[in-house]
Design an enzyme around this catalytic site. Sequence first.
Site, short mmCIF file in Angstrom:
data_model
loop_
_atom_site.label_atom_id
_atom_site.label_comp_id
_atom_site.label_asym_id
_atom_site.label_seq_id
_atom_site.Cartn_x
_atom_site.Cartn_y
_atom_site.Cartn_z
N GLU B 46 37.49 31.16 31.36
CA GLU B 46 38.94 31.00 31.37
C GLU B 46 39.40 30.96 32.82
OE1 GLU B 46 40.62 34.07 28.87
OE2 GLU B 46 39.16 33.58 27.32
N ASP B 57 50.13 41.32 32.47
CA ASP B 57 48.93 41.74 33.18
C ASP B 57 49.08 43.09 33.87
OD1 ASP B 57 46.86 39.65 32.90
OD2 ASP B 57 48.48 38.37 33.65
#
Lengths: 395, 263
Positions: B46, B57
Amino acid sequence: MKYDVNKKGFYGEFGGVFIPEMMYPNIRELQDNYLEILADPGFQEEFRNLLKDYAGRPTPLYHSARLSELHHTNIYLKREDLTHTGAHKINNTIGQILIAGRLGKTRIIAETGAGQHGVATATVCALKGIKCIVYMGQLDVERQQPNVLRMKMLGAEVIPVYSGNMTLKDATNEAIRDWINNPVDTHYIIGSVVGPHPYPDLVAKLQSVISEEMKWQLKEKTGREAPDYIIACVGGGSNAAGAYYHYLYDNHVKMIAVEASGKGIDSGESAATMVLGRPGVLHGCFSMLMQDEDGQVTEPYSISAGLDYPGVGPIHSHLFKTGRVKFDHATDDEALKAAFQLARLEGIIPALESAHALAALEKKKFRPDDVVVVNLSGRGDKDLATYIKYMDSFL
Amino acid sequence: MNHLNILFAKKQSEILSVYFTAGYPGLEDTVEIITVLAESGVDMVEIGMPFSDPMADGPVIQQSNDKALKNGMNLRLLFRQLEDIRSQVSIPLIMMGYLNPVIQYGIGDFCKKCNELGLDGVILPDLPFEIYIEKYRAVFEKNELHKIFLVSPQTSEDRIRKIDAISNGFIYMVSSSSTTGAREKIVKEQEDYFLRLQQMNLKNPRLIGFGISNHETFQRACKYANGAIIGSAFIRALSEKGNLEENIRRFVKMIRGTSGMQP
Ligand SMILES: Cc1ncc(COP(=O)(O)O)c(C=O)c1O
């Protein structure tokens, strides 16, 4: 033209719900319940009582004789500065703390820039005995010490944010991250008409009490409910949304929104989103956004921490695009000048944010029989250190 | 043919997918990281497109995003770096990032470019599936790109079924209600959720991500899903001193359990 949010959370092309799946259950819960709660007579009674007895509403609509004389027109100040905690932010936090209670939430989080929304959140959490955590960029923690201490005195935990540029945008990111990590017991009291649907609509509805009062107050004072102009400053846009709300469909009422242009539109240090931004996604909604050509969000600047946000509520992007509201801007210097002027003419020290709205009076020619309402969103106590710094240049 | 389809046709278990942020640690490390990961036996990569405000995040990936942007990474440059990637690796490559930079690039142009470069899928956590269906599905499908959606422990069964119905790559199972970040252990509650999804007989393969950090958590996740995704722990490994290539090889061995070393 429609100015209300549609079922999917859009105002025209702006708004929506652009969130990670981890936030979805919380947002869905709010979407499914907020209209019903707002319409509930029990909620309305409690909300109205607190606005009246706790926050000090209705706030006066004050005919400012000397300012009117100066501008050869009729200027009224909507005195949100006289509410408990000193700004319109309390209207929203009272409403949301009651909603949080009805949703069974036991932990409140909020973001803050200048600290006004943080203080207003800490205040209602103290009132209801609910745990309160406020995220605040480390730079703002340093700039706004008195408000940090007020929040602490009120029992809130203030968590400094060190990511990004350590200001309001980063504090908002961190509040969102907290919510992702606490998906069950927590309600996020967002501070303006920004974020994913239903927040922009929810906050606008809670702030709409401002224009609701204006209607009967103007009727009493001038014989008609509608003014010719309403002027308000725009950071995220909550005080403006509240001041416009009940007049949006009355085309006779001209509306002016004032953004902060900092050191000047072309200086590279500005927060005038409508001039410098283009549509983009931040904090869960699609709206005008200050960003570079790669879509990275840029850091805004204004002398007033409350206008220092790179985006703007989606309702305002729609009002701007449709031309319903004219967007103007004021620099740091213009705002400071307007603040000192109001202090000397009327004995009122406005918040730096509100001073941007006052600064727009200079640039516009009004007719002698116009009725002009300026939403004085907050008081200037929190800005005293800044005012003292500039005292010699502006008096 | 889409490399994700090829992968899932021949392998249904212990699939290891690794996330890194393009432009981190160095601006020009992208191709080396991908090729070394592929050589080390990683099944899928990814490629993170850095963003100024990565709201889902945790600290490690936030910092890698900040650093990558400071280094000068942007989508145009990233696409240039990936120009010859398909002559070097044949594992699935997936673009992952936030919506705004993609919107500014132009979603149509973005999908077309991904297709030209031979990329296989896209993960945009802040693009919910309702808006995807309404506005973007056609252009993704036209460019043979799989759009991968996240589900979390709070996602309702009904919603999981809907996501499964429109997905055609895999389902990204977020391991707990959290932002990204390495954790030491998988707890019972998480296993109940993994089991619940395992028993739903979804048409798509499932990969578990967020909080997978070492051999033990990888193995645990693989008990309940077709594989797992590692991000923060890998970013940390990239930050270590020493040779980039050696750090990557050592990390993959550690996860697969083919070396004696512990994290
Ligand atoms: C007094 C005052 N006015 C205005 C604002 C700007 O917010 P909004 O645009 O949501 O009214 C703030 C924000 O902190 C404020 O404190």
